[in-house]
Design an enzyme around this catalytic site. Structure first.
Site, mmCIF file in Angstrom:
data_model
loop_
_atom_site.group_PDB
_atom_site.id
_atom_site.type_symbol
_atom_site.label_atom_id
_atom_site.label_comp_id
_atom_site.label_asym_id
_atom_site.label_seq_id
_atom_site.Cartn_x
_atom_site.Cartn_y
_atom_site.Cartn_z
ATOM 1 C CG ASP A 96 -60.903 -26.437 18.147
ATOM 2 O OD1 ASP A 96 -60.298 -27.029 17.807
ATOM 3 O OD2 ASP A 96 -61.074 -26.793 19.973
ATOM 4 N N GLY A 109 -58.471 -24.129 12.800
ATOM 5 C CA GLY A 109 -57.187 -24.173 12.344
ATOM 6 C C GLY A 109 -56.352 -25.197 13.520
ATOM 7 C CG ASP A 110 -52.861 -28.692 13.621
ATOM 8 O OD1 ASP A 110 -52.707 -28.907 15.118
ATOM 9 O OD2 ASP A 110 -52.539 -29.963 13.218
ATOM 10 C CG HIS A 155 -55.994 -32.504 31.079
ATOM 11 N ND1 HIS A 155 -56.653 -32.998 31.158
ATOM 12 C CD2 HIS A 155 -57.030 -31.876 29.580
ATOM 13 C CE1 HIS A 155 -58.726 -32.492 30.925
ATOM 14 N NE2 HIS A 155 -58.053 -32.441 30.011
#
Length: 342
Positions: free
Chosen positions: A208, A232-233, A252
């Site tokens: 995350d 990280g991304d 979602h």
């Protein structure tokens, strides 16, 4: 003003409308008592409102009136002489109880939600998320720029995860006996921790934002040597080498286009045959009532995300290099969508 006969259809309709009109009043009252620690002061039993006011630094008259309002909603219980105690609902607002809802309540009543909801009118006209209209930036960019809000958000997600029932979800997830589980955008790792505790043959990777994984919940004696965290991304890539990838309450949050980018990152990291478990609400195909319909409106307020049907999940997964084998309902709000990298 005309009198509405008790029990008439007109009376019931008015009650429903007034509850909707004044919903923000109840939310504000709930936040106020949590902010002032009233549920915690009642943890050892009922107390007179005068004592609660003195110990919380509030005024007796206003506090009594707010507690009475919330008593009518089942949060507190009022006895003779202005003595208030906690109901089962109120107990969940204490900070020191397992599965506390306190963090979730503070997040759900935050200005982020209030101002985003106020922007729904513009959302209906333009499709632009209420949050972006109110704050002038995207939701996750805002969290990155305001660490204090990010901490509240992370705590709330951990609280909400506990309410969804990790044990129930884990029972429905087809985990192998051995291997590595990568929890993608897994927050503070509450789900991954519970997975590893339940499946001693598995190792785990929590992935995350760097600031989020620094506050992880994995450092427990039973899990020593079986986990690591990586910041990280998700749009840039996720850790490779997982036998199972988890995406809980992630897709979602995003538009179909962004979901394809996220799923593409996972597919590039996953070898053929690796399993993907998407834990999200799955809306009925026929439009019948579902508790996630309310969450769908929250997605409309905050992001460009949405809740989806099984058919819609299957389409996204198929376009991303995964074959969906089914969607397993649970007793919680969420289902487990099972897929495999092809």
């Amino acid at each position: 003003m005309a009198t509405i006969p008790a029990g008439s259809g007109e009376h019931r309709s008015s009650t429903v409308l007034y509850d909707l009109m004044f919903g923000h009043v109840y939310a504000s009252a709930l936040r106020a008592v949590v902010d002032h620690g009233i549920p915690d002061l009642l943890g050892e039993g009922p107390r007179a409102v005068e004592e609660l006011a003195e110990r919380s630094g509030t005024r007796v008259g206003p506090l009594r009136r707010v507690l009475r309002l919330l008593s009518e909603r089942g949060v507190f219980r009022e006895s003779a002489g202005g003595v208030f105690g906690l109901t089962d609902v109120g107990e969940a607002l204490r900070a020191d109880v397992p599965g506390s809802h306190r963090a979730a309540v503070l997040w759900g009543t935050d200005e982020v939600f209030r101002r985003s909801a106020e922007g729904l009118g513009e959302t209906l006209r333009t499709g632009r998320a209420g949050f972006e209209a109110a704050f002038g930036t995207g939701f996750f960019a805002y969290l990155a720029a305001t660490p204090e809000k990010g901490r509240v958000f992370d705590a709330a997600m951990t609280s909400l995860a506990a309410q969804y029932g990790n044990d129930e979800l884990i029972r429905e997830c087809p985990f192998p006996g051995t291997g590595t589980v990568v929890d993608v955008a897994g927050g503070q790792g509450g789900l991954l921790r519970d997975v590893l505790l339940r499946h001693p043959g598995l190792d785990g990777v929590l992935f995350d934002r760097p600031g989020t994984v620094e506050r992880h919940l994995l450092d427990v004696d039973e899990l020593k040597g079986r986990w690591r965290v990586e910041g990280g991304d998700v749009f840039d890539g996720v850790p490779p080498g997982g036998d199972v990838y988890l995406l809980k309450n992630i897709l979602h949050n995003w538009s179909d286009e962004d979901c394809l980018r996220i799923l593409g990152s996972v597919r590039r990291a996953a070898a053929p045959g690796s399993r993907l478990l998407v834990i999200d609400a799955v809306l009925p195909e026929d439009g019948s009532p579902h508790p996630a319909v309310g969450m769908d409106t929250v997605m409309l307020m905050l992001f460009e995300g949405r809740e989806r049907t099984a058919t819609e999940f299957e389409g996204l997964l198929g376009r991303s290099g995964f074959r969906m084998s089914g969607a397993v309902p649970t007793t919680t709000l969420l289902s487990v969508v099972v897929a495999e990298a092809v």
